[in-house]
Design an enzyme around this catalytic site. Structure first.
Site, PDB file in Angstrom:
ATOM      1  N   HIS A  22     -11.946  -5.501 -47.305  1.00 17.75           N
ATOM      2  CA  HIS A  22     -12.183  -5.142 -45.905  1.00 17.75           C
ATOM      3  C   HIS A  22     -13.583  -5.564 -45.453  1.00 17.75           C
ATOM      4  O   HIS A  22     -14.420  -5.941 -46.258  1.00 17.75           O
ATOM      5  CB  HIS A  22     -11.946  -3.657 -45.649  1.00 17.75           C
ATOM      6  N   HIS A  24     -16.824  -4.454 -42.829  1.00 18.40           N
ATOM      7  CA  HIS A  24     -17.514  -3.495 -41.954  1.00 18.40           C
ATOM      8  C   HIS A  24     -18.510  -4.286 -41.125  1.00 18.40           C
ATOM      9  O   HIS A  24     -19.224  -5.125 -41.659  1.00 18.40           O
ATOM     10  CB  HIS A  24     -18.333  -2.487 -42.774  1.00 18.40           C
ATOM     11  N   TYR A  52     -24.809   3.329 -43.877  1.00 12.74           N
ATOM     12  CA  TYR A  52     -23.452   3.473 -44.408  1.00 12.74           C
ATOM     13  C   TYR A  52     -22.854   2.111 -44.746  1.00 12.74           C
ATOM     14  O   TYR A  52     -22.248   1.927 -45.796  1.00 12.74           O
ATOM     15  CB  TYR A  52     -22.576   4.204 -43.388  1.00 12.74           C
ATOM     16  N   GLN A  97     -21.921   0.432 -48.755  1.00 12.36           N
ATOM     17  CA  GLN A  97     -20.519   0.268 -49.095  1.00 12.36           C
ATOM     18  C   GLN A  97     -20.344  -0.294 -50.492  1.00 12.36           C
ATOM     19  O   GLN A  97     -19.446   0.061 -51.203  1.00 12.36           O
ATOM     20  CB  GLN A  97     -19.817  -0.642 -48.078  1.00 12.36           C
TER      21      GLN A  97
END
Length: 159
Positions: free
Chosen positions: A82, A84, A146, A150
């Site tokens: 994924h 971000h 954040y 990850q």
């Protein structure tokens, strides 16, 4: 608006307290804005497809596509399954259309560079259909932290 102060030149400023820094306001013809969104999207079937050469080039592809839409990626991190990213998106653009543009055009660029295709992209899908997005507001430092954390041990995916 409570807490908003106006300077002599008419610029609105929020008071700096609790470690908050003044946002980087941008201007349009009749508006001052500061809009950021934290978006997450995944490869089709959540397969671990963002690695190696693809991982090295997807960040640059996304940055260039964001510039084409007058947006800016503030922070981003690519993981194997994924992505971000925290993006600055002007109020004249819809977040959904920007995310759709980034996913669609980056899939075409990935197919061109790594799939050996120069045209006829029918049926070529790299990203899954959905995405998650949240506005950032004054929590930019927390959101970027954040995103950075990850995958703390792997620095190769940050863009």
């Amino acid at each position: 608006v409570a807490g908003v102060q106006s300077s002599p030149d008419g610029v609105l400023a929020y008071p700096q307290e609790d470690g908050m820094t003044e946002p980087s306001w941008q201007s349009l013809a009749h508006a001052r804005w500061e809009c950021k969104a934290h978006g997450i999207f995944v490869p089709k079937y959540r397969r671990k497809a963002v690695y190696g050469e693809i991982r090295a080039s997807v960040g640059g592809i996304l940055h260039e596509l964001a510039r084409q839409k007058e947006c800016r990626i503030v922070e981003g991190h690519l993981l194997a399954d994924h992505v971000h990213m925290c993006s600055e998106i002007p109020p004249t653009q819809a977040v959904a259309s920007i995310i759709g543009f980034l996913k669609g055009k980056s899939a075409v660029a990935i197919a061109r560079q790594f799939g050996g295709k120069l045209q006829n992209f029918t049926g070529e899908h790299f990203w899954a259909r959905g995405y998650a997005v949240s506005t950032v507001g004054y929590e930019l430092e927390k959101v970027t932290q954040y995103i950075r954390e990850q995958e703390a041990e792997d620095q190769a995916g940050r863009f």
